[in-house]
Design a protein around this motif. Structure first.
Motif, mmCIF file in Angstrom:
data_model
loop_
_atom_site.group_PDB
_atom_site.id
_atom_site.type_symbol
_atom_site.label_atom_id
_atom_site.label_comp_id
_atom_site.label_asym_id
_atom_site.label_seq_id
_atom_site.Cartn_x
_atom_site.Cartn_y
_atom_site.Cartn_z
ATOM 1 N N GLU A 138 -3.910 -36.508 33.537
ATOM 2 C CA GLU A 138 -3.582 -37.567 32.471
ATOM 3 C C GLU A 138 -4.618 -38.249 31.935
ATOM 4 O O GLU A 138 -4.848 -38.485 30.816
ATOM 5 C CB GLU A 138 -2.756 -38.629 33.159
ATOM 6 C CG GLU A 138 -2.213 -40.059 32.199
ATOM 7 C CD GLU A 138 -1.323 -40.738 33.040
ATOM 8 O OE1 GLU A 138 -1.919 -42.150 33.193
ATOM 9 O OE2 GLU A 138 -0.570 -40.421 33.430
ATOM 10 N N ASN A 139 -5.682 -38.538 32.877
ATOM 11 C CA ASN A 139 -6.958 -39.119 32.341
ATOM 12 C C ASN A 139 -8.002 -38.248 31.516
ATOM 13 O O ASN A 139 -8.540 -38.527 30.319
ATOM 14 C CB ASN A 139 -7.849 -39.519 33.403
ATOM 15 C CG ASN A 139 -7.252 -40.754 34.029
ATOM 16 O OD1 ASN A 139 -6.321 -41.585 33.408
ATOM 17 N ND2 ASN A 139 -7.623 -41.243 35.199
ATOM 18 N N GLY A 180 -9.850 -37.575 25.659
ATOM 19 C CA GLY A 180 -10.066 -37.243 24.335
ATOM 20 C C GLY A 180 -9.658 -38.607 23.079
ATOM 21 O O GLY A 180 -10.175 -38.258 21.878
ATOM 22 N N LEU A 181 -8.817 -39.560 23.728
ATOM 23 C CA LEU A 181 -8.642 -40.647 22.825
ATOM 24 C C LEU A 181 -10.051 -41.433 22.819
ATOM 25 O O LEU A 181 -10.039 -42.309 21.925
ATOM 26 C CB LEU A 181 -7.367 -41.343 23.216
ATOM 27 C CG LEU A 181 -6.293 -40.730 23.187
ATOM 28 C CD1 LEU A 181 -5.008 -41.440 23.761
ATOM 29 C CD2 LEU A 181 -5.835 -40.335 21.789
ATOM 30 N N THR A 182 -10.820 -41.572 24.020
ATOM 31 C CA THR A 182 -11.781 -42.528 24.009
ATOM 32 C C THR A 182 -13.087 -41.710 23.761
ATOM 33 O O THR A 182 -14.161 -42.295 23.863
ATOM 34 C CB THR A 182 -11.769 -43.155 25.406
ATOM 35 O OG1 THR A 182 -11.730 -42.241 26.555
ATOM 36 C CG2 THR A 182 -10.454 -44.134 25.493
ATOM 37 N N ASP A 183 -13.094 -40.407 23.562
ATOM 38 C CA ASP A 183 -14.303 -39.699 23.345
ATOM 39 C C ASP A 183 -15.240 -39.777 24.605
ATOM 40 O O ASP A 183 -16.489 -40.053 24.411
ATOM 41 C CB ASP A 183 -15.012 -39.951 22.336
ATOM 42 C CG ASP A 183 -14.269 -39.485 21.016
ATOM 43 O OD1 ASP A 183 -13.915 -38.352 21.092
ATOM 44 O OD2 ASP A 183 -14.160 -40.144 19.920
ATOM 45 N N SER A 184 -14.892 -40.080 25.925
ATOM 46 C CA SER A 184 -15.651 -39.938 26.951
ATOM 47 C C SER A 184 -15.253 -38.952 28.163
ATOM 48 O O SER A 184 -14.678 -38.397 27.810
ATOM 49 C CB SER A 184 -15.463 -41.623 27.718
ATOM 50 O OG SER A 184 -13.971 -41.626 28.225
ATOM 51 N N LEU A 227 -12.925 -41.738 32.698
ATOM 52 C CA LEU A 227 -12.279 -43.114 31.987
ATOM 53 C C LEU A 227 -12.996 -44.315 32.643
ATOM 54 O O LEU A 227 -13.149 -44.479 33.939
ATOM 55 C CB LEU A 227 -10.984 -43.285 32.092
ATOM 56 C CG LEU A 227 -9.911 -42.315 31.342
ATOM 57 C CD1 LEU A 227 -8.534 -42.751 31.480
ATOM 58 C CD2 LEU A 227 -10.309 -42.733 29.842
ATOM 59 N N TYR A 228 -13.473 -45.197 32.031
ATOM 60 C CA TYR A 228 -14.043 -46.507 32.411
ATOM 61 C C TYR A 228 -13.497 -47.597 32.336
ATOM 62 O O TYR A 228 -13.895 -48.545 32.374
ATOM 63 C CB TYR A 228 -15.713 -46.473 31.961
ATOM 64 C CG TYR A 228 -16.347 -45.300 32.391
ATOM 65 C CD1 TYR A 228 -16.556 -44.767 33.479
ATOM 66 C CD2 TYR A 228 -16.410 -44.052 31.225
ATOM 67 C CE1 TYR A 228 -17.315 -43.547 33.833
ATOM 68 C CE2 TYR A 228 -17.173 -43.140 31.219
ATOM 69 C CZ TYR A 228 -17.423 -42.794 32.681
ATOM 70 O OH TYR A 228 -18.074 -41.623 33.067
ATOM 71 N N THR A 229 -12.409 -47.477 31.497
ATOM 72 C CA THR A 229 -11.548 -48.730 31.021
ATOM 73 C C THR A 229 -10.193 -48.508 31.444
ATOM 74 O O THR A 229 -9.696 -47.327 31.791
ATOM 75 C CB THR A 229 -11.588 -49.130 29.656
ATOM 76 O OG1 THR A 229 -11.287 -47.915 28.754
ATOM 77 C CG2 THR A 229 -12.931 -49.687 29.152
#
Length: 233
Positions: free
Chosen positions: A113-114, A119-123, A126-128
Motif C-alpha cells: 500500500e505504501n 508514487g503520489l508523494t514522489d518519495s 513514507l514519512y507523513t
C-alpha cells in the motif's frame, strides 16, 4: 476493472509532449545518435527498441533531463524548447519513470500500500501519514493487480513479477502525461513478463498517458502503436 483514475482531474496536457528534430550525440569520436526525428503525442504507446549500445538510454535521458548533451539540440518538451528555463523538476513532475535498477532503492520494509502511495508523494518510503484519499486510491490499484488482500504485505517478500507490477502502478498512479518504462520485464520469466506487459497495455488503452516502453528486443505481446528502432553503426 478499469485502471483507477488520477488523484486530481486531468490537467492541461499539450498534444505534443516531446519533439526531437535532427538530434545527434557524440562522445568524442563516437557517434551515439544521429539525425533522430521523433514526435511523441498525448496518449501514444511507443516501443523504443534497439540492442545495447544503440543509444536508447542516451535518448531517454534527453527527455528526463539528466543529459547535458541535450543542450543546444532541437528538442521540445511539453511545449517548451529544452533549456529555455524550465527546471529539471518541472519536467520530472510530468514524467512517470520506472527501470528495474530503481528497485535497489526500496530495500527496506515497505508495504505494498505504501509503495503505491509513495508514487503520489514522489518519495522512497513514507514519512507523513497518508490521507484517506491516498489510501483508497492505493487500494484500488492493488485490487486491479489482484493484491487487495496484501496491502500490508512487504514489497521485499513478493515475487519479482509482482514487485514489477507494483512499480509500474506506482509510476502510473498520478497518470503522468508521459510514462517511461525502461526494460521493465528484464530478467523476468515469460509468465511474469507477460503479466507486466498486460498491465502496461491496459494502462495505455485506458488513459491519456503516452507510454514509452524501452526494450532491447521486440517485446512479446506488447503491441505498441508505434516503434522507434535504433540500430548501432
Amino acid at each position: 476493472g478499469q485502471i483507477p483514475p488520477p488523484p486530481e482531474g486531468p490537467g492541461q496536457i499539450p498534444s505534443v509532449l516531446a519533439r526531437f528534430q535532427k538530434v545527434g550525440v557524440r562522445y568524442g569520436s563516437r557517434g551515439i545518435l544521429k539525425d533522430i526525428d521523433w514526435t511523441i503525442r498525448q496518449g501514444e504507446f511507443w516501443e523504443l527498441r534497439g540492442p545495447n549500445g544503440s543509444g536508447k538510454s542516451t535518448l531517454i535521458t534527453m527527455i528526463t533531463g539528466d543529459n547535458p548533451k541535450a543542450f543546444g539540440q532541437n528538442i521540445e518538451l511539453f511545449g517548451h524548447t529544452k533549456g529555455s528555463g524550465e527546471s529539471v523538476w518541472e519536467i520530472k513532475e510530468r514524467i512517470g519513470y520506472f527501470t528495474p535498477a530503481m528497485t535497489d532503492r526500496f530495500r527496506g520494509y515497505h508495504s505494498l500500500e505504501n509503495m503505491i502511495i509513495s508514487g503520489l508523494t514522489d518519495s522512497v518510503g513514507l514519512y507523513t501519514q497518508p490521507t484517506d484519499a491516498q489510501k483508497s486510491l492505493s487500494r484500488k490499484w492493488l485490487a486491479l493487480l489482484g493484491l487487495e488482500d496484501r496491502s500490508e504485505a512487504l514489497l521485499r517478500d513478493q515475487s519479482a513479477g509482482l514487485q514489477r507490477l507494483v512499480f509500474c502502478a506506482r509510476a502510473m498512479v498520478k497518470h503522468p502525461p508521459l510514462l517511461i518504462l525502461d526494460e521493465p520485464t528484464a530478467g523476468l520469466d515469460d509468465r511474469a513478463a507477460a503479466m507486466v506487459v498486460s498491465l502496461i497495455r491496459k494502462m495505455a488503452a485506458e488513459s491519456r498517458t503516452a507510454i514509452i516502453f524501452v526494450s532491447h528486443r521486440q517485446e512479446p505481446g506488447l503491441m505498441p502503436h508505434k516503434v522507434l528502432e535504433l540500430t548501432p553503426g
